[in-house]
Structures are given as C-alpha cells and as structure tokens.
Motif scaffolding. Structure first.
Motif, short mmCIF file in Angstrom:
data_model
loop_
_atom_site.label_atom_id
_atom_site.label_comp_id
_atom_site.label_asym_id
_atom_site.label_seq_id
_atom_site.Cartn_x
_atom_site.Cartn_y
_atom_site.Cartn_z
N ASN A 1 0.95 -1.48 -0.18
CA ASN A 1 0.11 -0.01 0.02
C ASN A 1 0.44 0.96 -0.08
OD1 ASN A 1 -2.21 -1.47 0.31
ND2 ASN A 1 -1.60 -1.80 2.61
N GLY A 2 0.22 2.51 -0.34
CA GLY A 2 0.91 3.91 -0.05
C GLY A 2 2.36 3.32 -0.91
N GLY A 3 3.27 4.14 -0.39
CA GLY A 3 5.27 3.95 -1.12
C GLY A 3 5.06 2.33 -1.25
N SER A 4 4.45 1.85 -0.29
CA SER A 4 4.80 -0.07 -0.98
C SER A 4 4.13 -0.34 -1.79
CB SER A 4 4.40 -0.69 0.37
OG SER A 4 4.89 -0.95 1.84
N ALA A 5 3.63 0.32 -3.48
CA ALA A 5 2.68 0.16 -3.20
C ALA A 5 3.55 0.67 -4.65
CB ALA A 5 0.74 0.44 -3.76
N ALA A 6 3.83 1.99 -4.62
CA ALA A 6 4.72 2.31 -5.80
C ALA A 6 6.43 0.91 -5.54
CB ALA A 6 5.15 3.94 -5.24
N SER B 1 6.71 -1.75 -5.00
CA SER B 1 5.88 -2.91 -5.90
C SER B 1 5.63 -2.49 -7.59
CB SER B 1 4.61 -3.67 -5.98
OG SER B 1 4.39 -3.87 -4.06
N GLN B 2 5.08 -1.20 -8.56
CA GLN B 2 5.51 -1.27 -9.02
C GLN B 2 6.82 -1.53 -10.09
OE1 GLN B 2 2.73 1.53 -11.02
NE2 GLN B 2 1.84 1.62 -8.78
N HIS B 3 7.79 -0.30 -9.10
CA HIS B 3 9.35 -1.14 -8.92
C HIS B 3 9.68 -1.86 -9.81
CE1 HIS B 3 12.89 2.40 -8.33
NE2 HIS B 3 13.05 0.68 -9.67
N LEU B 4 9.67 -2.85 -9.11
CA LEU B 4 10.81 -3.52 -8.56
C LEU B 4 10.35 -4.85 -9.61
CD1 LEU B 4 11.22 -4.74 -4.88
CD2 LEU B 4 12.98 -3.17 -6.52
N ALA B 5 8.56 -4.82 -10.03
CA ALA B 5 8.02 -5.98 -11.08
C ALA B 5 8.59 -4.88 -12.18
CB ALA B 5 6.86 -5.94 -10.94
N THR B 6 8.59 -4.12 -12.25
CA THR B 6 9.39 -3.60 -13.45
C THR B 6 11.10 -3.68 -13.97
OG1 THR B 6 8.04 -1.82 -13.37
CG2 THR B 6 9.31 -1.63 -15.13
N GLU B 7 11.68 -3.43 -12.78
CA GLU B 7 12.84 -3.89 -12.42
C GLU B 7 13.38 -5.35 -13.68
OE1 GLU B 7 14.35 -1.80 -12.90
OE2 GLU B 7 14.88 -0.19 -10.86
N LEU B 8 12.49 -6.48 -12.69
CA LEU B 8 12.53 -7.88 -13.28
C LEU B 8 11.78 -8.18 -14.78
CD1 LEU B 8 12.13 -9.10 -9.83
CD2 LEU B 8 14.44 -9.08 -11.49
N ALA C 1 9.75 -12.43 -15.03
CA ALA C 1 8.78 -12.65 -15.26
C ALA C 1 8.19 -12.39 -13.68
CB ALA C 1 7.94 -14.23 -15.07
N ALA C 2 7.34 -11.00 -13.81
CA ALA C 2 6.92 -10.45 -12.39
C ALA C 2 5.97 -9.68 -12.66
CB ALA C 2 8.40 -10.26 -11.49
N LEU C 3 4.86 -9.33 -11.70
CA LEU C 3 4.05 -8.80 -11.46
C LEU C 3 3.75 -7.40 -10.42
CD1 LEU C 3 1.01 -9.80 -10.64
CD2 LEU C 3 1.33 -11.44 -12.78
N SER C 4 2.66 -6.42 -10.65
CA SER C 4 2.12 -6.13 -9.68
C SER C 4 0.83 -6.09 -9.49
CB SER C 4 3.11 -4.78 -9.41
OG SER C 4 2.01 -3.87 -8.27
N LEU C 5 0.77 -5.98 -7.86
CA LEU C 5 -0.89 -6.27 -7.96
C LEU C 5 -1.65 -4.44 -7.74
CD1 LEU C 5 -1.07 -9.69 -5.82
CD2 LEU C 5 -1.16 -9.13 -8.56
N VAL C 6 -1.04 -4.05 -7.47
CA VAL C 6 -1.29 -2.57 -7.29
C VAL C 6 -1.77 -1.59 -8.71
CG1 VAL C 6 -0.25 -2.62 -5.26
CG2 VAL C 6 0.79 -1.43 -7.07
N THR C 7 -1.82 -2.07 -9.84
CA THR C 7 -1.40 -0.77 -11.06
C THR C 7 -2.93 -1.12 -11.91
OG1 THR C 7 -0.60 -3.24 -13.06
CG2 THR C 7 1.25 -1.56 -11.27
N ASP C 8 -4.06 -2.64 -11.71
CA ASP C 8 -4.77 -2.76 -12.50
C ASP C 8 -6.24 -1.34 -12.23
OD1 ASP C 8 -7.43 -2.84 -13.36
OD2 ASP C 8 -6.69 -4.91 -14.35
N VAL D 1 5.93 -16.92 -6.39
CA VAL D 1 6.85 -15.94 -5.32
C VAL D 1 5.73 -14.73 -4.90
CG1 VAL D 1 8.19 -15.39 -3.96
CG2 VAL D 1 9.18 -16.44 -6.01
N ALA D 2 5.21 -14.76 -3.86
CA ALA D 2 4.47 -13.75 -3.64
C ALA D 2 5.22 -12.98 -2.20
CB ALA D 2 3.09 -13.93 -2.59
N ILE D 3 5.06 -11.12 -2.61
CA ILE D 3 6.51 -10.85 -1.67
C ILE D 3 5.31 -9.66 -1.28
CG2 ILE D 3 8.14 -9.47 -2.10
CD1 ILE D 3 9.46 -11.16 -3.73
N GLY D 4 5.11 -9.14 -0.66
CA GLY D 4 4.32 -8.66 0.26
C GLY D 4 5.07 -7.17 0.93
N ILE D 5 4.78 -6.16 1.20
CA ILE D 5 5.63 -4.93 1.89
C ILE D 5 4.66 -4.23 2.04
CG2 ILE D 5 6.95 -3.61 1.42
CD1 ILE D 5 7.34 -4.25 -1.72
#
Length: 210
Positions: A61-66, A68-75, A87-94, A124-128
């Motif tokens: 959530n919040g900064g952690s959502a950012a 999540s997007q950042h790291l999924a994109t890096e991969l 293969a990586a995705l963020s659950l905060v973009t849709d 792998v599920a990575i929660g922040i």
C-alpha cells in the motif's frame, strides 16, 4: 542580508540534513549485520521459482505500492542490462480490478482476491508492509500460502503477524518509516540484480566502489 531568524532556520535545516543521513547510515549498518542470511534465502527462493517458469508477485500500500510497481518493472523489463524478461507483476496497477474488489468485497481483500485469480503453486508472493500491520497484505500472503506459493514479507521491526505463514522475513531494524522504506527499495533492487546474476543473465553491479 538574512535576518537572525532566517539564519537559525537555515542552521536547523543543515542539522536536519546531517541527522537524517546519519540515521540512514545507522540503519544501513544494522541491516548489513542482520539480514545477510535472510537476503541469500530470499534470492534463492526467487531464483528457484523463476527457473521453474513461475513468477514473482509484488504488492503493498502507498509507498509500498510504488515499490511493488518499481521492482516488478525492474524484473520484467530490465535492471542492469538488456536481457531475457523475468516473469514478475505488481497487484497495484489495475485500477478497475482494485476498485471492483474494494467496492464489492472490501479493501481487506485487495490482494488476496487477485492472488486467488492469478497465483499458481511455485510462484513467489512478496508482500511489503512498513508497519507490519497491513490487513490486506496479511490476507494476501495467507491466500498465497493456501495456494502453495512461496511467501515473503518486507517489513520493519514488527513482523510477528507474518512469521507463521512466510518462508522468508526481511525485517528492517528501524522504527522510522522513511528509513524502513529506504531499506526496502535498496534490498529490492539488490534482489533484482542478484536474480539476474544467479540466472546468468547479467553481472553483479558495484560500479561506485571500483
């Protein structure tokens, strides 16, 4: 010419500048001492999953959502160099999915519902969660555990609520939210480079100390 009040305010900002960086350095040193083995475990979990053609899922959530997007994109795009996609995705973009879940089921289920839909055994599920108390992150990881995903939490000192259903805990030894978030993105970017390296896709990057 500045007034005495302006001089005092300038001095306070200068002191603040140094105090903040000193605090960052302190947390960095504590993190180096505490998290080496946990970082190696984190990398190995992610690499084994990718090698099995599975994906890494980030959420927060919040900064952690950012983050999540950042790291999924890096991969999924690139980190240190052009290479095969990971293969990586963020659950905060849709926004359609997020608002539908929040409206129809409640914000508590923001991530668990998506994991129910797209999570697969071996992912792998990575929660922040900086606070260690984010209910939707907790529910997301619980859902992931039920589906036999590997579960990882990035958090601060408060990690007890995650310990029983997480395979790896990245607990930053700090109270200040800013310092915890700084270490999360640092560890996250290190993770991206380490995954590339272990998959023989890119070298480890240490440009500033050469």
């Amino acid at each position: 010419m500045r007034s005495p009040i302006e001089d005092l305010m300038t001095k306070e900002i200068e002191n603040f500048f140094h105090a903040q960086l000193d605090e960052h350095e302190l947390v960095l040193q504590k993190t180096k001492l505490k998290l080496e083995k946990d970082f190696v475990k984190l990398v190995n979990i992610c690499v084994k999953s990718v090698e099995k053609k599975k994906k890494i899922i980030f959420f927060g959530n919040g900064g952690s959502a950012a983050d999540s997007q950042h790291l999924a994109t890096e991969l999924s795009v690139r980190f240190s160099k052009n290479r095969k996609a990971i293969a990586a995705l963020s659950l905060v973009t849709d926004t359609s999915t997020i608002t539908a879940i929040a409206n129809d089921f409640g914000f508590k289920y923001l991530f668990s519902r998506q994991i129910e839909a797209v999570g697969e055994k071996g992912d792998v599920a990575i929660g922040i969660s900086t606070s260690g108390k984010s209910i939707n992150v907790i529910e997301g990881l619980k859902s992931a555990k039920k589906k036999n995903l590997k579960c990882i939490i990035f958090t601060g000192k408060k990690f007890q609520r995650f310990k029983k259903f997480c395979d790896c805990v990245i607990s930053i030894p700090a109270k200040n939210t800013s310092r915890i978030q700084e270490m999360h993105i640092t560890i996250g970017q290190m993770l991206c480079n380490a995954i590339e390296f272990k998959l023989n896709l890119a070298p480890l990057v240490n440009e500033e100390i050469k």
